[in-house]
Motif scaffolding. Structure first.
Motif, PDB file in Angstrom:
ATOM      1  N   SER A  23      51.258  37.411  61.497  1.00  0.00           N
ATOM      2  CA  SER A  23      50.413  37.785  63.339  1.00  0.00           C
ATOM      3  C   SER A  23      49.208  38.520  62.510  1.00  0.00           C
ATOM      4  O   SER A  23      49.776  39.537  62.175  1.00  0.00           O
ATOM      5  N   LEU A  60      56.028  35.453  51.192  1.00  0.00           N
ATOM      6  CA  LEU A  60      57.012  35.085  51.987  1.00  0.00           C
ATOM      7  C   LEU A  60      58.233  34.793  52.242  1.00  0.00           C
ATOM      8  O   LEU A  60      58.520  34.546  53.461  1.00  0.00           O
ATOM      9  N   GLY A  65      50.436  22.081  55.215  1.00  0.00           N
ATOM     10  CA  GLY A  65      51.090  23.569  54.623  1.00  0.00           C
ATOM     11  C   GLY A  65      49.950  24.731  54.244  1.00  0.00           C
ATOM     12  O   GLY A  65      49.049  23.979  53.187  1.00  0.00           O
ATOM     13  N   ALA A  71      54.626  28.475  51.659  1.00  0.00           N
ATOM     14  CA  ALA A  71      54.540  30.065  52.830  1.00  0.00           C
ATOM     15  C   ALA A  71      54.874  29.662  53.592  1.00  0.00           C
ATOM     16  O   ALA A  71      55.918  30.342  54.918  1.00  0.00           O
ATOM     17  N   PHE A  72      54.202  29.284  54.664  1.00  0.00           N
ATOM     18  CA  PHE A  72      54.148  28.823  56.154  1.00  0.00           C
ATOM     19  C   PHE A  72      53.343  28.078  56.916  1.00  0.00           C
ATOM     20  O   PHE A  72      52.416  27.308  55.849  1.00  0.00           O
ATOM     21  N   THR A  73      53.361  27.526  58.071  1.00  0.00           N
ATOM     22  CA  THR A  73      52.376  26.062  58.299  1.00  0.00           C
ATOM     23  C   THR A  73      51.584  26.223  59.149  1.00  0.00           C
ATOM     24  O   THR A  73      51.564  27.531  59.943  1.00  0.00           O
ATOM     25  N   GLU A  74      50.003  26.113  59.079  1.00  0.00           N
ATOM     26  CA  GLU A  74      49.053  26.963  59.699  1.00  0.00           C
ATOM     27  C   GLU A  74      48.876  25.592  60.609  1.00  0.00           C
ATOM     28  O   GLU A  74      49.447  24.139  60.888  1.00  0.00           O
ATOM     29  N   TRP A 100      57.111  37.061  55.399  1.00  0.00           N
ATOM     30  CA  TRP A 100      56.632  36.999  56.874  1.00  0.00           C
ATOM     31  C   TRP A 100      56.780  36.013  57.274  1.00  0.00           C
ATOM     32  O   TRP A 100      56.919  35.636  58.418  1.00  0.00           O
ATOM     33  N   GLY A 101      56.679  34.991  56.558  1.00  0.00           N
ATOM     34  CA  GLY A 101      56.462  33.210  57.303  1.00  0.00           C
ATOM     35  C   GLY A 101      55.055  33.473  57.719  1.00  0.00           C
ATOM     36  O   GLY A 101      54.435  33.699  57.152  1.00  0.00           O
ATOM     37  N   MET A 102      54.960  32.656  59.220  1.00  0.00           N
ATOM     38  CA  MET A 102      53.360  33.151  59.182  1.00  0.00           C
ATOM     39  C   MET A 102      53.455  34.599  59.672  1.00  0.00           C
ATOM     40  O   MET A 102      53.220  34.697  61.046  1.00  0.00           O
ATOM     41  N   GLN A 149      48.914  20.009  62.107  1.00  0.00           N
ATOM     42  CA  GLN A 149      49.337  20.992  61.093  1.00  0.00           C
ATOM     43  C   GLN A 149      48.919  20.398  59.374  1.00  0.00           C
ATOM     44  O   GLN A 149      48.926  19.623  59.471  1.00  0.00           O
TER      45      GLN A 149
END
Length: 295
Positions: free
Chosen positions: A294, A288, A265, A160-163, A290-292, A263
């Protein structure tokens, strides 16, 4: 054989005996025993060994119980499919997240999803990774946001995004207003409050310290993200958590690091080859897309 027989079978297996199973089912013990006997006669095998103090499944019983669990999960999924509303005017979504995601992600998620689909009833759970995998496997959850990878092959894991993690401090810390860049030596001199070692986030933090040759001075360890945030807000201690948590509203400031921040996943999890409600599909598409997210 009736659906009732399967429910009774699982109750006896889960409670380890007829007495406690009967109490949980609110039926008499003779009635329960009779129903299990009927099931055994229809199958032509003994499902339980009744010769010991505790009632244990036979080998045949173990195999049949596993199948019965899958059958009941699929039947529940079918029941939800019958009540699914395609236009998303109503419905329920059972969502779970691990604690660090809950600290900064649940607000934007609820805000955006509720704005798009106000008729959907949300049930949100903060759970460990193990409990999330178990909940998805037994169909008590629809979807989850957690870390990759997963261990259960029945669970689908969609990146989904990278944290990104970061070191942050509260107003009581002498570096709160600092714009300097921290070297590994500077980080080693800080006093830390961190999540307990059994958190997946703590594993990422410890790995970062190891990679950079840092022996952190850990003064406090806690088993709650909200408690950790309160400790850092009110003390001259630093911590390491997802960067998105450090906001002015929380009175937390992220410090600049000389080295690359760690980072990991983040993924959308759901049960593989299962019926997915319209609400669950819409939620997955939103995340999905959104990406990351906010704050």
């Amino acid at each position: 054989m009736l659906l009732r027989h399967l429910r009774y079978l699982l109750a006896v297996a889960d409670h380890g005996g007829f007495t406690r199973a009967a109490e949980a089912l609110h039926v008499s013990q003779p009635t329960l025993s009779q129903q299990i006997r009927q099931l055994e006669e229809s199958l032509g095998v003994n499902l339980f060994d009744r010769t010991s103090r505790t009632v244990k499944p036979t080998d045949a019983g173990e195999a049949y119980i596993e199948c019965a669990r899958r059958v009941l999960v699929e039947l529940e999924a079918g029941k939800r499919a019958l009540h699914d509303v395609k236009d998303l005017s109503r419905g329920t979504l059972r969502l779970a997240m691990t604690p660090t995601f809950m600290a900064y992600l649940v607000g934007p998620l609820v805000r955006d999803f509720a704005a798009r689909y106000p008729g959907i009833h949300l049930q949100i759970f903060e759970l460990s990774m193990d409990d999330i995998e178990a909940g998805l496997a037994d169909d008590s959850l629809d979807v989850a946001i957690a870390f990759t990878p997963v261990r259960n092959p029945e669970i689908e894991c969609i990146p989904a995004f990278t944290e990104t993690l970061g070191i942050m401090v509260g107003r009581e810390h002498p570096l709160y207003d600092s714009r300097s860049v921290l070297t590994p030596e500077d980080i080693a001199a800080l006093d830390f409050a961190l999540l307990a070692p059994d958190f997946i986030t703590r594993l990422s933090v410890d790995e970062y310290f190891r990679q950079h040759g840092i022996t952190p001075q850990v003064r406090i360890e806690v088993n709650s993200v909200s408690t950790l945030l309160e400790v850092v807000r009110c003390s001259p201690l630093a911590t390491m958590l997802p960067q998105a948590i450090a906001t002015e509203d929380r009175a937390l400031r992220r410090l600049q690091l000389e080295s690359d921040a760690p980072q990991r996943g983040a993924a959308l999890l759901r049960r593989r080859n299962n019926y997915h409600s319209s609400a669950a599909v819409a939620f997955a598409e939103m995340v999905l897309g959104w990406g990351m997210p906010s704050p």
